[in-house]
Design an enzyme around this catalytic site. Structure first.
Site, mmCIF file in Angstrom:
data_model
loop_
_atom_site.group_PDB
_atom_site.id
_atom_site.type_symbol
_atom_site.label_atom_id
_atom_site.label_comp_id
_atom_site.label_asym_id
_atom_site.label_seq_id
_atom_site.Cartn_x
_atom_site.Cartn_y
_atom_site.Cartn_z
ATOM 1 N N HIS A 1 -2.687 10.084 -1.860
ATOM 2 C CA HIS A 1 -2.607 8.959 -2.275
ATOM 3 C C HIS A 1 -2.914 8.745 -3.713
ATOM 4 O O HIS A 1 -2.259 7.989 -4.525
ATOM 5 C CB HIS A 1 -4.118 8.273 -1.897
ATOM 6 C CG HIS A 1 -3.981 7.668 -0.604
ATOM 7 N ND1 HIS A 1 -3.686 6.041 -0.417
ATOM 8 C CD2 HIS A 1 -3.730 7.928 0.728
ATOM 9 C CE1 HIS A 1 -3.574 5.845 0.771
ATOM 10 N NE2 HIS A 1 -3.641 6.760 1.589
ATOM 11 N N LYS B 1 -8.430 -15.165 16.090
ATOM 12 C CA LYS B 1 -8.471 -14.950 14.470
ATOM 13 C C LYS B 1 -9.844 -14.428 14.358
ATOM 14 O O LYS B 1 -10.420 -14.704 13.241
ATOM 15 C CB LYS B 1 -7.894 -16.028 13.606
ATOM 16 C CG LYS B 1 -6.642 -16.394 14.071
ATOM 17 C CD LYS B 1 -6.065 -17.418 13.368
ATOM 18 C CE LYS B 1 -4.609 -17.747 13.656
ATOM 19 N NZ LYS B 1 -4.219 -18.972 13.105
ATOM 20 N N GLU C 1 1.027 -1.269 -0.110
ATOM 21 C CA GLU C 1 -0.042 0.000 0.028
ATOM 22 C C GLU C 1 0.889 1.352 0.013
ATOM 23 O O GLU C 1 1.541 1.456 0.999
ATOM 24 C CB GLU C 1 -0.970 0.051 1.342
ATOM 25 C CG GLU C 1 -1.903 1.325 1.339
ATOM 26 C CD GLU C 1 -2.749 1.396 2.628
ATOM 27 O OE1 GLU C 1 -3.148 2.536 2.727
ATOM 28 O OE2 GLU C 1 -2.791 0.273 3.132
ATOM 29 N N ASP D 1 1.812 -14.320 12.669
ATOM 30 C CA ASP D 1 0.580 -14.896 11.930
ATOM 31 C C ASP D 1 -0.201 -13.745 11.288
ATOM 32 O O ASP D 1 -0.920 -12.889 12.234
ATOM 33 C CB ASP D 1 -0.216 -15.656 12.672
ATOM 34 C CG ASP D 1 -1.342 -16.520 12.174
ATOM 35 O OD1 ASP D 1 -1.609 -16.093 10.919
ATOM 36 O OD2 ASP D 1 -1.779 -17.541 12.755
#
Length: 608
Positions: free
Chosen positions: A591, A417, A285, A493
């Site tokens: 951006h 998660k 990004e 993770d």
């Protein structure tokens, strides 16, 4: 078909690793008749001498110990093993009788003479078959020399193939960077084609290539080619070379066909608790690293940030079922009774010297009981460690509660998660708070906004706006962005970014409204510095950059706690910069400038 004969090994060349760099895109051969003739350094290189199968069979092979009898190998071994121990027992028994009867040992009968000859013959066989090979395995480790077991079956060539066995210990012996030119055949070799066809038509399981071939890189290359042929889709652009596939075997990824490249940028220095950190961030990004870097600059110019660790405990919550809610409540009261805690701790802590039970929180749903175990896990993230401890406690409880039916080791009350209020309220992993006071001058010159604008935006966006959206732990601008980037760079993770990104960002005008106090509270950062992806070369390098690589031997758990604080500090910088960009109306403009590209990346990839 004779599995016992091994082809002669090529002569040892001490300069192979430097002089035979080879083509890294080629696959390694397995037949000795494809080996090149090696010349000493400085001499002219001659073409490889190839032999056909008929020539190889006509050449007189070097005798092996396993050729002693024209029988299958296992039968020959059984005969000589039995012979060796039988005659040894016979001779020892006879010599014991001679000593008892005062008969000279050198006086032997015909049967004893035959036994001695048989003992010597069987010993020579066993030494030749096992002993010499055992010694040679150590030589092979030092010289990277390998040899092959050749197996031919004319009637069923597609079902049986030649396997190379590197004599180094481990299921996958050929490490990246140790591949030599004489071990690198053409990708279209007949042997590899047989394996590829077997994978495509389903006769060879793709998942078994590493164990069958003994070469992780070669297995990945063959699997990759079989995938392209089977799907009709090209994997051009997905790199294969330059990665140590042995390092991920059995622990990080199964059935690899390549690896994805993610650029790593550096934000910082981040001045946190008086120490400067250069924070690695793996992301695709645009503006993310630059924005976080600007936040680090503002924090540094204002004297740095401070972090506090509130809690450190990983959780696992099994679900068990009883015949009635009363029995479930009986176990709940048993687990919550302080007099039983020490006994439960002993059972739990057997799982690891780092696992220390901290508490058990229970919740009932009908006749089902959910038990949320919390424990310290040292420098490991700790999911496996806490799971083993929970299993020990369940086994112990089965004695007093034989009617307990264990439904699952995880009942989602952990919660792992998944966005969950229990993590937001009780915490999971490391609970961290980071704060800083940003001076008015820095807010104006570096962040290009004002204190009042930041405070107002934070209230209406991060607090009220998130409440209107019904956010769960998402009272922030983009904590997940920074957490994900640092997680990927340091081998965490990535899926645990969900609960690790729980964050509430607070901003308040201080010092008469001139300066701004900013803080981030993150109750469930789940990180570790040992195990999993942290031991891969790239991720390990990023951990080393932060000074938290591996286990902290002086203070177990110190490195993982420090990493959690760094994550919190990086989030603080990212929140500060993004909120300033939004307040100043610069978000879209930045951006459009840095997160867009007019170049055709696919064309550049194919050209390279």
């Amino acid at each position: 078909m004779d599995l016992r004969q091994r082809p002669p090994r090529p002569p040892q060349q001490p300069h192979l690793s430097s002089s035979l760099a080879g083509d890294p895109t080629r696959l390694r051969p397995r037949k000795p008749n494809h080996l090149q003739e090696l010349k000493p350094p400085g001499s002219a290189t001659k073409p490889a001498t190839l032999k056909t199968s008929d020539e190889a069979r006509s050449a007189s092979p070097i005798p092996k110990a396993s050729d002693a009898l024209p029988l299958p190998l296992y039968v020959t071994n059984t005969i000589f093993f039995t012979l060796f121990f039988s005659v040894a027992y016979f001779l020892l028994h006879r010599w014991r009788d001679k000593i008892r009867n005062s008969v000279p040992l050198h006086v032997v009968t015909l049967s004893e003479l035959a036994a001695i000859v048989s003992l010597i013959a069987s010993f020579i066989y066993l030494l030749g078959f096992f002993g010499i090979d055992f010694v040679q395995t150590f030589i092979a480790r030092a010289t990277h020399e390998s040899w092959e077991d050749e197996e031919e079956n004319e009637a069923n060539a597609n079902e049986r193939f030649i396997l190379e066995e590197d004599r180094r210990v481990g299921p996958c012996a050929a490490a990246a960077g140790e591949r030599m030119a004489d071990h690198t055949p053409s990708p279209t070799s007949e042997e590899d084609e047989d394996v590829i066809r077997g994978v495509v038509n389903g006769t060879i399981p793709s998942y078994s290539l590493e164990s069958k071939l003994g070469d992780c890189h070669r297995a990945a290359a063959i699997r990759r080619e079989a995938l392209q042929r089977g799907t009709g889709k090209s994997l051009e652009g997905l790199p294969l070379e330059g990665f140590d596939y042995e390092s991920i075997l059995g622990q990080c990824c199964e059935m690899p066909v390549g690896y994805v490249q993610i650029p790593v940028g550096i934000a910082g220095p981040l001045l946190l608790d008086g120490v400067e950190y250069c924070v690695p961030m793996a992301t695709t990004e645009g503006c993310l690293v630059a924005s976080t870097n600007r936040g680090c600059k503002a924090i540094y110019a204002s004297g740095g940030a401070t972090s506090m660790l509130l809690r450190d405990g990983m959780t696992r919550a099994p679900v068990v079922r009883f015949a009635s809610a009363k029995r479930a409540s009986d176990l709940k009261f048993f687990l919550e009774d302080p007099s039983n805690y020490d006994t439960l701790s002993v059972a739990f802590n057997r799982s690891s010297r780092f696992a220390k039970l901290q508490g058990i929180q229970c919740s009932i749903a009908g006749k089902n009981l959910y038990m949320r175990f919390t424990c310290s896990t040292g420098d490991a993230m700790g999911m496996n460690m806490v799971s083993k401890g929970v299993q020990n406690v369940l086994d112990y409880l089965q004695t007093d509660f034989p009617d307990m039916d264990v439904i699952g080791i995880s009942g989602n009350y952990c919660s792992d998660k998944k966005p969950a209020a229990v993590n937001w309220i009780e915490g999971r992993g490391k609970s961290v708070v980071c704060e800083a006071i940003i001076k008015e001058e820095v807010v104006t010159k570096v962040l290009k906004t004002t204190v009042a604008s930041l405070v107002e935006l934070n209230m209406l966006k991060n607090l009220v706006g998130s409440a209107v959206a019904g956010a769960l732990g998402g009272f922030n601008a983009h904590a997940s962005n920074i957490v994900s980037a640092v997680f990927i760079a340091t081998g965490q993770d990535p899926a645990q970014n969900i609960e690790s990104s729980h964050c509430i960002t607070m901003m308040e005008a201080v010092n008469g409204g001139k300066d701004i106090h900013i803080s981030v509270t993150m109750p469930s950062i789940e990180v570790g510095t040992v195990g999993g992806g942290t031991q891969l070369a790239s991720q390990s390098a990023c951990l080393n950059l932060l000074g938290v690589k591996g286990a902290n031997k002086e203070s177990p758990g110190g490195n993982s706690r420090q990493l959690a604080s760094i994550v919190g500090g990086a989030v603080l910088a990212g929140e500060l910069s993004l909120m300033s960009a939004i307040a100043a109306g610069q978000l879209v403009k930045s951006h459009m400038k840095y997160n867009r590209s007019s170049r055709d990346i696919s064309q550049l990839s194919s050209q390279s």
